[in-house]
Design a protein around this motif. Structure first.
Motif, PDB file in Angstrom:
ATOM      1  N   HIS A  20      35.312  38.734  43.217  1.00  0.00           N
ATOM      2  CA  HIS A  20      34.776  39.438  42.040  1.00  0.00           C
ATOM      3  C   HIS A  20      33.325  39.856  42.281  1.00  0.00           C
ATOM      4  CE1 HIS A  20      34.585  40.175  37.619  1.00  0.00           C
ATOM      5  NE2 HIS A  20      33.304  39.991  37.842  1.00  0.00           N
ATOM      6  N   LEU A  43      38.820  42.871  48.796  1.00  0.00           N
ATOM      7  CA  LEU A  43      40.270  43.052  48.825  1.00  0.00           C
ATOM      8  C   LEU A  43      40.951  41.864  49.523  1.00  0.00           C
ATOM      9  CD1 LEU A  43      42.562  45.023  48.159  1.00  0.00           C
ATOM     10  CD2 LEU A  43      42.040  46.248  50.265  1.00  0.00           C
ATOM     11  N   ASP A  67      48.704  35.571  37.912  1.00  0.00           N
ATOM     12  CA  ASP A  67      47.867  36.269  36.925  1.00  0.00           C
ATOM     13  C   ASP A  67      47.537  35.364  35.730  1.00  0.00           C
ATOM     14  OD1 ASP A  67      47.488  38.724  38.206  1.00  0.00           O
ATOM     15  OD2 ASP A  67      49.462  39.434  37.600  1.00  0.00           O
ATOM     16  N   TYR A  71      43.684  34.743  35.029  1.00  0.00           N
ATOM     17  CA  TYR A  71      43.129  35.442  33.867  1.00  0.00           C
ATOM     18  C   TYR A  71      43.103  34.638  32.569  1.00  0.00           C
ATOM     19  CZ  TYR A  71      43.082  39.798  36.476  1.00  0.00           C
ATOM     20  OH  TYR A  71      42.802  40.774  37.394  1.00  0.00           O
ATOM     21  N   GLU A 236      34.221  39.531  31.853  1.00  0.00           N
ATOM     22  CA  GLU A 236      34.652  40.807  32.429  1.00  0.00           C
ATOM     23  C   GLU A 236      36.055  40.716  32.999  1.00  0.00           C
ATOM     24  OE1 GLU A 236      30.693  42.162  34.468  1.00  0.00           O
ATOM     25  OE2 GLU A 236      32.300  43.515  35.089  1.00  0.00           O
TER      26      GLU A 236
ATOM     27  N   TRP B  58      35.847  49.970  36.801  1.00  0.00           N
ATOM     28  CA  TRP B  58      36.947  49.160  36.250  1.00  0.00           C
ATOM     29  C   TRP B  58      37.477  48.095  37.210  1.00  0.00           C
ATOM     30  CZ3 TRP B  58      38.699  48.369  31.446  1.00  0.00           C
ATOM     31  CH2 TRP B  58      38.139  49.185  30.460  1.00  0.00           C
ATOM     32  N   ILE B  59      36.898  47.978  38.384  1.00  0.00           N
ATOM     33  CA  ILE B  59      37.438  46.981  39.332  1.00  0.00           C
ATOM     34  C   ILE B  59      37.301  45.571  38.772  1.00  0.00           C
ATOM     35  CG2 ILE B  59      37.122  45.893  41.589  1.00  0.00           C
ATOM     36  CD1 ILE B  59      36.471  48.649  42.710  1.00  0.00           C
ATOM     37  N   THR B  60      36.121  45.241  38.238  1.00  0.00           N
ATOM     38  CA  THR B  60      35.932  43.873  37.751  1.00  0.00           C
ATOM     39  C   THR B  60      36.751  43.610  36.485  1.00  0.00           C
ATOM     40  OG1 THR B  60      33.970  44.525  36.498  1.00  0.00           O
ATOM     41  CG2 THR B  60      33.598  43.639  38.719  1.00  0.00           C
ATOM     42  N   ARG B  61      37.223  44.674  35.825  1.00  0.00           N
ATOM     43  CA  ARG B  61      37.989  44.486  34.588  1.00  0.00           C
ATOM     44  C   ARG B  61      39.467  44.862  34.735  1.00  0.00           C
ATOM     45  NH1 ARG B  61      34.685  47.934  30.417  1.00  0.00           N
ATOM     46  NH2 ARG B  61      34.306  49.166  32.307  1.00  0.00           N
ATOM     47  N   ALA B  62      39.920  45.089  35.959  1.00  0.00           N
ATOM     48  CA  ALA B  62      41.333  45.462  36.155  1.00  0.00           C
ATOM     49  C   ALA B  62      42.229  44.378  35.540  1.00  0.00           C
ATOM     50  CB  ALA B  62      41.623  45.615  37.640  1.00  0.00           C
ATOM     51  N   PRO B  63      43.351  44.783  34.912  1.00  0.00           N
ATOM     52  CA  PRO B  63      44.101  43.836  34.078  1.00  0.00           C
ATOM     53  C   PRO B  63      44.889  42.759  34.830  1.00  0.00           C
ATOM     54  CG  PRO B  63      45.183  45.967  34.114  1.00  0.00           C
ATOM     55  CD  PRO B  63      43.879  46.145  34.807  1.00  0.00           C
ATOM     56  N   ASN B  64      45.179  42.947  36.107  1.00  0.00           N
ATOM     57  CA  ASN B  64      45.835  41.864  36.857  1.00  0.00           C
ATOM     58  C   ASN B  64      45.464  41.974  38.331  1.00  0.00           C
ATOM     59  OD1 ASN B  64      47.658  43.766  38.060  1.00  0.00           O
ATOM     60  ND2 ASN B  64      48.960  43.625  36.244  1.00  0.00           N
ATOM     61  N   LEU B  65      45.864  40.984  39.114  1.00  0.00           N
ATOM     62  CA  LEU B  65      45.423  40.931  40.516  1.00  0.00           C
ATOM     63  C   LEU B  65      45.969  42.096  41.329  1.00  0.00           C
ATOM     64  CD1 LEU B  65      45.809  37.078  41.140  1.00  0.00           C
ATOM     65  CD2 LEU B  65      43.657  38.339  40.878  1.00  0.00           C
ATOM     66  N   ARG B  67      46.765  45.184  40.274  1.00  0.00           N
ATOM     67  CA  ARG B  67      46.023  46.411  39.944  1.00  0.00           C
ATOM     68  C   ARG B  67      44.614  46.373  40.535  1.00  0.00           C
ATOM     69  NH1 ARG B  67      49.712  50.157  38.910  1.00  0.00           N
ATOM     70  NH2 ARG B  67      50.976  49.710  37.080  1.00  0.00           N
ATOM     71  N   LYS B  68      44.022  45.196  40.523  1.00  0.00           N
ATOM     72  CA  LYS B  68      42.674  45.057  41.080  1.00  0.00           C
ATOM     73  C   LYS B  68      42.695  45.366  42.579  1.00  0.00           C
ATOM     74  CE  LYS B  68      40.195  41.399  39.670  1.00  0.00           C
ATOM     75  NZ  LYS B  68      39.042  41.845  38.866  1.00  0.00           N
ATOM     76  N   ALA B  69      43.673  44.809  43.281  1.00  0.00           N
ATOM     77  CA  ALA B  69      43.765  45.024  44.726  1.00  0.00           C
ATOM     78  C   ALA B  69      44.010  46.504  45.038  1.00  0.00           C
ATOM     79  CB  ALA B  69      44.880  44.157  45.319  1.00  0.00           C
ATOM     80  N   LEU B  72      40.836  48.481  44.397  1.00  0.00           N
ATOM     81  CA  LEU B  72      39.871  48.234  45.482  1.00  0.00           C
ATOM     82  C   LEU B  72      40.240  49.038  46.726  1.00  0.00           C
ATOM     83  CD1 LEU B  72      39.346  44.379  45.262  1.00  0.00           C
ATOM     84  CD2 LEU B  72      37.486  46.036  45.447  1.00  0.00           C
ATOM     85  N   TRP B 121      41.015  51.454  30.565  1.00  0.00           N
ATOM     86  CA  TRP B 121      41.808  51.202  31.776  1.00  0.00           C
ATOM     87  C   TRP B 121      42.722  52.390  32.077  1.00  0.00           C
ATOM     88  CZ3 TRP B 121      42.305  49.173  36.229  1.00  0.00           C
ATOM     89  CH2 TRP B 121      43.552  49.191  36.869  1.00  0.00           C
TER      90      TRP B 121
END
Lengths: 249, 315
Positions: A20, A43, A67, A71, A236, B58-65, B67-69, B72, B121
């Motif tokens: 993060h 990543l 998740d 989260y 965040e 929005w990377i730090t707030r992406a809704p799950n791992l 989507r974040k990956a 990125l 998002w």
């Protein structure tokens, strides 16, 4: 307490939180090459998080997914070390944090590839490949910045002085580790701290940096007692899941 | 060189272009061709780099791992495209640092779409689907551009952009099929990004000052309006498929032409944003400038260290 679950949460949270922090750099790096490098590092860490927390959920057996674990826990349930939640500061601070952590992670995964627990061994093997590269990248920057200009030397020395207090927690152990080692789930971690001191010492010496003599150590993360920084990270990170509970994305 | 010589060189240059022979860095080329390419490729590079900011948001707030990956990876691709394209400008004799300084001083432009904020998002979906979708329309023909290094760079860029477009559409599909508030989020993003996406193709052909020469040089293969029409024709059925409404009351299918007709674009808004008066122009440029300023000591240190090493090796 389920020792294996707890152990996986600790490793997974380290990856999640440092991933993060690295991602906060996106678009703000000192050169485009480092924007690429830091998103790539982030990543890798998010990938490790997914593997570790997925397995933690399976081990726990309550139906929680990676998740859910990433989260939907409260602040005190996150078990990452304090080092990884420290703010990015300047590029030198970020690289110093990364270097101190990578050196530990590399040695840790080198041991965990021999874990009797096959899932841990497999995750360690994949992560070790990444971590070797991470360590090379951060070490090279520490040497470059330490042995670069007067200003860069002063800046990374300050970063080292600031972060040194969080390094003892890299080697924090308690009943969780003891139980898993006794059961043979993970191998002995004997010599980990000495190997780290040697590996870190070599790079810092080449970087003409001085290991701080102030040995005050700050710990707490492994027991869920964090700095003030973690709350903002979680605000965040969890925003979408908290604002719109229970939805698919 | 005499004018006669130049005119012979220009003639031979145009013959090569007409015969689809690629122009390479060491080949003779008219100064205008070189300048046009430097302008276009560096604008493209700047767009990739500035484009990291609205998505990085929005990377730090992406809704799950997952989507974040994916996000990125996508932003990392964009930084890579930027690097690739800056290198292409260097083959034309441009200096990367100077090119970047031109961006920071406002001399060089970048795609205006990145001057709109990403406030939800769903904007990650809209950008992938519409913005990368529009970029693909623009960029696929560039794989056949007359300048070799640019054409080759675009082959790789287009492959990645096509993945970006699909992941964006997938985000929108998930939202459109989700809860009422998710669907509303998706529709709102489409409403905000639709018209700026159409503006990405640039002014109407009659207003476009570079098009004619660029087509003669085969830097461009289609006019702005042709590309815009291709984009509308491809995108409208996709919106229908996932149950979202294109925010254009004049949009209708024309049986005779086999194309969609669409409403008038607000060119006043377009020119305002190009001039620097979009919602995020100042933020974007300030952010990039600040990143460069804050990184100055790092670059100086890296240079100083490289110099020390060189001297140590020599002695």
């Amino acid at each position: 307490m389920n020792a294996l679950f707890e152990y996986l949460i600790r490793l997974g949270d380290d990856s999640l939180i440092i991933g993060h922090r690295l991602s906060e750099w996106c678009g703000h790096g000192p050169v485009l090459e480092e924007d690429i490098a830091m998103t790539n590092l982030s990543l890798d860490f998010i990938g490790q998080t997914a593997s570790l927390l997925k397995y933690a959920g399976e081990v726990e057996g309550k139906g929680r997914t990676e998740d859910d674990l990433a989260y939907l826990r409260c602040d005190r349930e996150y078990k990452n070390i304090l080092l990884v939640e420290q703010p990015n500061g300047d590029f030198g601070m970020t690289m110093m944090r990364q270097f101190l952590f990578d050196a530990y992670r590399k040695l840790l995964f080198e041991r965990l590839v021999n874990a009797k627990d096959e899932t841990i061994a497999a995750i360690a093997e994949k992560s070790l490949k990444e971590t070797k590269y991470h360590f090379k990248h951060s070490s090279e920057w520490i040497i470059r910045l330490g042995d670069g200009t007067e200003e860069s030397n002063r800046r990374v020395q300050d970063s080292l002085d600031t972060l040194w207090r969080y390094t003892s927690e890299l080697f924090y152990t308690d009943a969780v580790d003891a139980e898993l080692i006794a059961a043979g789930t993970i191998p002995s971690m004997e010599g980990l701290e000495e190997d780290w001191e040697k590996s870190v010492g070599e790079v810092l010496s080449e970087a003409t940096l001085t290991i701080p003599t102030n040995n005050w150590k700050q710990e707490g993360g492994r027991k869920g007692m964090h700095s003030e920084h973690l709350g903002y990270i979680l605000a965040e990170l969890q925003y979408m899941q908290r604002a719109y509970p229970g939805l698919e994305w | 060189m005499t004018e006669l010589n130049i005119s012979i060189l220009e003639q031979k240059f145009q013959e090569k272009i007409d015969n689809d022979i690629k122009i390479e860095p060491r080949d003779w080329m008219p100064d205008n061709y070189r300048q046009t390419l430097i302008r276009q490729i560096s604008q493209h590079a700047h767009s990739e780099v500035v484009g990291m900011l609205p998505e990085g948001n929005w990377i730090t707030r992406a809704p799950n791992l997952r989507r974040k990956a994916v996000l990125l990876a996508k932003v990392q691709d964009e930084a890579g495209h930027g690097l690739y394209l800056y290198s292409a400008t260097e083959t034309l004799g441009a200096d990367r640092e100077q090119t970047i300084d031109d961006l920071h001083s406002g001399v060089a432009k970048y795609s205006s779409i990145f001057n709109y904020p990403t406030v939800s998002w769903a904007d990650m979906g809209a950008i992938g689907w519409l913005v990368d979708g529009a970029a693909i329309m623009n960029q696929v023909p560039l794989c056949r551009c007359s300048y070799g290094p640019y054409a080759r760079a675009m082959v790789r860029v287009c492959k990645e952009e096509s993945f970006h477009q699909r992941q964006g559409f997938e985000i929108m599909t998930t939202l459109a099929k989700g809860s009422p508030e998710q669907k509303e989020m998706a529709q709102d993003a489409l409403n905000r990004f639709w018209w700026p996406s159409l503006m990405m193709f640039g002014p109407n052909d009659a207003e476009s000052k570079h098009t004619e020469q660029s087509m003669k040089w085969k830097i461009k293969r289609h006019t702005n309006d042709e590309l815009r029409q291709m984009f509308v024709d491809a995108t409208v059925p996709q919106a229908e498929l996932i149950g979202l409404t294109i925010p254009d009351k004049d949009l209708k299918w024309n049986e005779e032409t086999g194309h969609y007709e669409f409403g008038a674009i607000d060119w006043a808004e377009f020119w305002e944003v190009v001039k620097g008066n979009g919602p995020c122009n100042k933020d974007r440029i300030d952010t990039r400038r600040r990143a460069k300023e804050k990184g100055a000591w790092v670059r100086e240190a890296a240079n100083a260290y490289a110099e020390k090493r060189r001297k140590r090796k020599a002695s």
